[in-house]
Design a protein around this motif. Structure first.
Motif, PDB file in Angstrom:
ATOM      1  N   VAL A  79      53.127  40.984  30.691  1.00  0.00           N
ATOM      2  CA  VAL A  79      53.629  40.835  29.325  1.00  0.00           C
ATOM      3  C   VAL A  79      54.704  41.897  29.125  1.00  0.00           C
ATOM      4  O   VAL A  79      54.442  43.097  29.286  1.00  0.00           O
ATOM      5  CB  VAL A  79      52.508  41.010  28.276  1.00  0.00           C
ATOM      6  N   ASP A 102      54.584  36.318  28.932  1.00  0.00           N
ATOM      7  CA  ASP A 102      54.935  36.379  27.518  1.00  0.00           C
ATOM      8  C   ASP A 102      55.680  37.676  27.259  1.00  0.00           C
ATOM      9  O   ASP A 102      55.847  38.513  28.156  1.00  0.00           O
ATOM     10  CB  ASP A 102      53.665  36.322  26.663  1.00  0.00           C
ATOM     11  N   ILE A 104      56.595  40.744  23.916  1.00  0.00           N
ATOM     12  CA  ILE A 104      56.327  41.278  22.581  1.00  0.00           C
ATOM     13  C   ILE A 104      57.555  42.049  22.133  1.00  0.00           C
ATOM     14  O   ILE A 104      58.073  42.886  22.873  1.00  0.00           O
ATOM     15  CB  ILE A 104      55.097  42.210  22.601  1.00  0.00           C
ATOM     16  N   GLU A 121      48.846  41.599  17.746  1.00  0.00           N
ATOM     17  CA  GLU A 121      49.642  40.742  18.626  1.00  0.00           C
ATOM     18  C   GLU A 121      49.587  41.238  20.073  1.00  0.00           C
ATOM     19  O   GLU A 121      49.454  40.447  21.017  1.00  0.00           O
ATOM     20  CB  GLU A 121      51.092  40.696  18.156  1.00  0.00           C
ATOM     21  N   LYS A 125      48.022  38.898  22.989  1.00  0.00           N
ATOM     22  CA  LYS A 125      48.902  38.384  24.045  1.00  0.00           C
ATOM     23  C   LYS A 125      48.541  38.944  25.418  1.00  0.00           C
ATOM     24  O   LYS A 125      48.609  38.234  26.425  1.00  0.00           O
ATOM     25  CB  LYS A 125      50.359  38.677  23.707  1.00  0.00           C
ATOM     26  N   SER A 128      45.331  37.154  26.527  1.00  0.00           N
ATOM     27  CA  SER A 128      45.641  35.768  26.887  1.00  0.00           C
ATOM     28  C   SER A 128      46.333  35.702  28.242  1.00  0.00           C
ATOM     29  O   SER A 128      46.022  34.848  29.081  1.00  0.00           O
ATOM     30  CB  SER A 128      46.520  35.134  25.809  1.00  0.00           C
ATOM     31  N   THR A 185      53.543  30.025  24.034  1.00  0.00           N
ATOM     32  CA  THR A 185      53.476  30.837  25.255  1.00  0.00           C
ATOM     33  C   THR A 185      53.723  29.977  26.489  1.00  0.00           C
ATOM     34  O   THR A 185      53.069  28.967  26.687  1.00  0.00           O
ATOM     35  CB  THR A 185      52.096  31.504  25.374  1.00  0.00           C
TER      36      THR A 185
END
Length: 365
Positions: A79, A102, A104, A121, A125, A128, A185
């Motif tokens: 991420v 993903d 951020i 968040e 994320k 996930s 996503t």
């Protein structure tokens, strides 16, 4: 067993904040920290984390270069954390291209003192991403070598996916066609597959909601436009939809499609509240199409967390002539939004992402 997280950032302050947020989660633990890309590679091989948070802007080896090496040498879900500058947005889209699950957006630059604003968040994320099988992230479907160059876009490839013999014909002058796509996503990679399989002669406009914060959708549209044979752009308020053009809702704005006499028009607003935690929301886009009347619509729901798109699709089906396509579990980075549509029995077809372009074209002349 808790998921193991490696936090990579050149700022000690940011490493501390991110580590504290993740450590407060019951599902995850921080097993290590790294100050740059080189340090990260060493720690990955030593600690075998389930997921990594990786800053885009770092000295020695920046986040993009580190990501490339990680995915080639010791692949693990990543991420990215990025600033919302134009350069930061472009680098973030590259990161998704090279395999990041993903990203951020930091609320206030490289060192965000107010990072607590997005604590929920970050945790959501990162967790996930830790669940994503690495096999779904390997390879580089974004490579321009896989697609015709933009200058040759009107010269269609010999692609059986674009042949539509004996397909239902839904597009005519009295009932124009409209293609709607919703994703979250993993969406940039999925959109890549779909849009590059649509011909330049596409006899319908495409309206897209990709869950992204403000500042990132323009870079995504520019990247996809450089590869697809149709035109791809960030949507603008009040513009008329044109056939063979895809319009991506800007981050921070709900997008509706409205009738303006005999034309379809984009309506953007940021005054309305979030829907399903998102603005733009797939539900808002789908619901708006249900009010058009006379449009034959193909609605596509692809990879993403949550259920955004399900209720909008339900209303769209109540009010119009709609064929709904859901991405299959096999190819979803996150099997949330399509799963919700399928569970609600709203999907007419369930298709691997590589075949969605072909499925769309079945309903076009």
């Amino acid at each position: 067993m808790k998921k193991k997280v490696l936090v990579v950032d050149d700022s000690a302050f940011m490493r501390k904040l991110i580590s504290d947020f993740i450590s407060a989660s019951e599902e995850m633990e921080v097993v290590g920290i790294a100050r740059n890309g080189e340090d990260a590679l060493v720690k990955i091989k030593k600690l075998s984390p389930d997921v990594i948070t990786l800053d885009v802007e770092m000295p020695k080896m920046n986040g993009i270069e580190a990501l490339k090496k990680i995915m080639s040498e010791c692949p693990v879900p990543v991420v990215m954390l990025s600033s919302t500058t134009k350069e930061g947005a472009e680098e973030t889209i590259k990161a998704v291209q090279y395999g990041a699950v993903d990203f951020i957006a930091k609320p206030s630059g490289t060192i965000s003192l107010d990072l607590h604003k997005i604590q929920e968040e970050i945790v959501r994320k990162v967790y996930s991403a830790s669940l994503v099988p690495i096999s779904k992230l390997l390879g580089n479907p974004f490579s321009s070598s896989n697609y015709p160059e933009k200058r040759n876009r009107h010269k269609e490839m010999a692609n059986p996916a674009l042949k539509c013999e004996a397909a239902p014909q839904m597009n005519d002058k009295q009932n124009p066609a409209l293609i709607l796509i919703g994703t979250s996503t993993g969406g940039p990679r999925a959109l890549q597959h779909v849009l590059t399989n649509l011909p330049s002669t596409l006899d319908a406009p495409v309206a897209i909601v990709q869950h992204m914060p403000p500042g990132f959708t323009k870079s995504l549209a520019d990247r996809l436009n450089s590869l697809a044979r149709i035109t791809v752009k960030e949507a603008e308020h009040g513009e008329y939809l044109e056939k063979g053009t895809a319009y991506i809702a800007p981050g921070g704005f709900h997008m509706r499609i409205m009738n303006d006499e005999s034309n379809l028009m984009v309506h953007l607003t940021k005054e309305e509240p979030l829907r399903n935690g998102h603005r733009p929301s797939v539900d808002v886009l789908f619901e708006s199409a249900g009010n058009l009347g006379g449009c034959n619509t193909v609605a596509v729901v692809m990879t993403g967390m949550g259920s955004d798109g399900t209720e909008g699709l339900r209303k769209l089906k109540e009010n119009g002539n709609v064929t709904a396509i859901a991405e299959s579990h096999e190819t979803c980075i996150v099997y949330g939004m399509p799963k919700s549509v399928i569970a609600a029995k709203l999907a007419d077809e369930v298709v691997n992402v590589e075949g969605i372009g072909h499925s769309i074209m079945k309903y076009m002349r």
